[in-house]
Design a protein around this motif. Structure first.
Motif, PDB file in Angstrom:
ATOM      1  N   MET A 134      -3.446   6.622  -9.579  1.00  0.00           N
ATOM      2  CA  MET A 134      -3.214   7.585  -8.692  1.00  0.00           C
ATOM      3  C   MET A 134      -1.767   7.312  -8.089  1.00  0.00           C
ATOM      4  SD  MET A 134      -6.849   7.269  -6.701  1.00  0.00           S
ATOM      5  CE  MET A 134      -7.081   5.618  -6.680  1.00  0.00           C
ATOM      6  N   ARG A 135      -1.314   6.171  -8.011  1.00  0.00           N
ATOM      7  CA  ARG A 135      -0.081   5.984  -7.402  1.00  0.00           C
ATOM      8  C   ARG A 135       1.163   6.496  -8.359  1.00  0.00           C
ATOM      9  NH1 ARG A 135       0.358   0.891  -3.968  1.00  0.00           N
ATOM     10  NH2 ARG A 135       2.253   0.327  -4.824  1.00  0.00           N
ATOM     11  N   ASP A 167       0.795  -1.300   0.024  1.00  0.00           N
ATOM     12  CA  ASP A 167       0.049   0.208  -0.092  1.00  0.00           C
ATOM     13  C   ASP A 167       0.805   1.291   0.074  1.00  0.00           C
ATOM     14  OD1 ASP A 167      -2.351  -1.524   0.212  1.00  0.00           O
ATOM     15  OD2 ASP A 167      -2.776  -1.059   2.308  1.00  0.00           O
ATOM     16  N   GLY A 179     -12.536   8.366  -0.842  1.00  0.00           N
ATOM     17  CA  GLY A 179     -12.276   7.043  -0.321  1.00  0.00           C
ATOM     18  C   GLY A 179     -13.055   6.512   0.693  1.00  0.00           C
ATOM     19  N   ILE A 185      -3.530   3.540  -0.597  1.00  0.00           N
ATOM     20  CA  ILE A 185      -3.698   3.326  -1.983  1.00  0.00           C
ATOM     21  C   ILE A 185      -3.326   2.011  -2.308  1.00  0.00           C
ATOM     22  CG2 ILE A 185      -3.575   3.841  -4.469  1.00  0.00           C
ATOM     23  CD1 ILE A 185      -3.092   6.712  -3.529  1.00  0.00           C
ATOM     24  N   LEU A 234      -6.076   2.480  -9.601  1.00  0.00           N
ATOM     25  CA  LEU A 234      -5.197   2.530  -8.092  1.00  0.00           C
ATOM     26  C   LEU A 234      -3.659   3.108  -8.897  1.00  0.00           C
ATOM     27  CD1 LEU A 234      -6.225  -0.422  -6.204  1.00  0.00           C
ATOM     28  CD2 LEU A 234      -6.554   2.022  -5.615  1.00  0.00           C
ATOM     29  N   HIS A 283      -9.621   3.916   3.033  1.00  0.00           N
ATOM     30  CA  HIS A 283      -9.111   2.795   2.663  1.00  0.00           C
ATOM     31  C   HIS A 283      -9.922   1.970   1.918  1.00  0.00           C
ATOM     32  CE1 HIS A 283      -5.440  -0.187   3.613  1.00  0.00           C
ATOM     33  NE2 HIS A 283      -5.997  -0.268   2.413  1.00  0.00           N
ATOM     34  N   PRO A 284      -9.960   1.823   0.669  1.00  0.00           N
ATOM     35  CA  PRO A 284      -9.049   2.508  -0.236  1.00  0.00           C
ATOM     36  C   PRO A 284      -9.492   3.752  -0.643  1.00  0.00           C
ATOM     37  CG  PRO A 284     -10.523   0.884  -1.540  1.00  0.00           C
ATOM     38  CD  PRO A 284     -10.853   0.820   0.140  1.00  0.00           C
ATOM     39  N   VAL A 285      -8.464   4.344  -1.106  1.00  0.00           N
ATOM     40  CA  VAL A 285      -8.655   5.682  -2.040  1.00  0.00           C
ATOM     41  C   VAL A 285      -8.962   5.253  -3.055  1.00  0.00           C
ATOM     42  CG1 VAL A 285      -7.298   7.676  -2.940  1.00  0.00           C
ATOM     43  CG2 VAL A 285      -6.781   6.897  -0.704  1.00  0.00           C
TER      44      VAL A 285
END
Length: 195
Positions: A134-135, A97, A162, A116, A131, A185-187
């Motif tokens: 975003m990361r 994460d 989120g 994330i 995801l 959690h999660p975003v």
């Protein structure tokens, strides 16, 4: 001797594969990755809330979180929140994460965590791509995170969407943890200042 070396090499490769495959988390993991039985109960219309407001929500007991770890605790864990915050920093956790440390822009001492998950730790491919996007945006803007929180020289305004989540209390304090253990959690959505 050659057979022994080959066997050791095979064993080493096997453990490397197992270790890589098991890097995703286990603690309340179904809830964290939206694969639990209660996922259909989530209201996806975002409700605006501040870091301070979320930090004042009543949490379930730690005993309940341990015993019913794959259950959602409503109404918080069935609510999608939109939070405007300051991103103080982030890191990559053992379960892959991205751990974001957030502060309330109006009350900077009030903090909470948002997470994330890694794309390869969720079942839904489209969700995994979201995801990863975003990361990638975080890495592109701030550099790759390490095992320790990478503090930003200047807190960055960020807007997150989120699902509310109560984390199990850990023996060591997590950087940014809210007093009630609440997280996003999660975003599921992220916008950085300037985007």
């Amino acid at each position: 001797m050659r057979t022994c070396q080959t066997s050791l090499f095979t064993v080493a490769i096997f453990f490397a594969i197992v270790q890589s495959a098991s890097a995703c988390g286990t603690e309340r993991w179904a809830v964290k990755t939206l694969t639990d039985d209660g996922v259909g109960d989530i209201n996806h219309t975002p409700e605006s809330a501040s870091v301070t407001e979320l930090g004042q929500k009543d949490p379930p007991s730690q005993e309940s979180l341990h015993q019913d770890g794959d259950s959602r605790f409503g109404p918080v864990e069935t609510t999608t929140y939109r939070v405007k915050a300051l991103l103080l920093g982030y890191r990559s956790e053992d379960d892959e994460d991205f751990h974001l440390v957030l502060a309330d822009p109006d009350h900077a001492d009030n903090t909470m965590i948002a997470e994330i998950p890694a794309s390869d730790c969720v079942d839904d491919e489209a969700f995994g791509e979201k995801l990863q996007s975003m990361r990638d945006a975080l890495v592109s803007r701030f550099g790759k995170p390490g095992a320790h929180t990478k503090r930003l020289p200047h807190p960055m305004p960020i807007t997150l969407r989120g699902i509310g989540f109560f984390d199990i209390t850990h023996s060591t304090a997590q950087d940014g943890v809210a007093p009630n253990g609440i997280e996003l959690h999660p975003v599921i959505g992220l916008r950085l200042s300037g985007q």
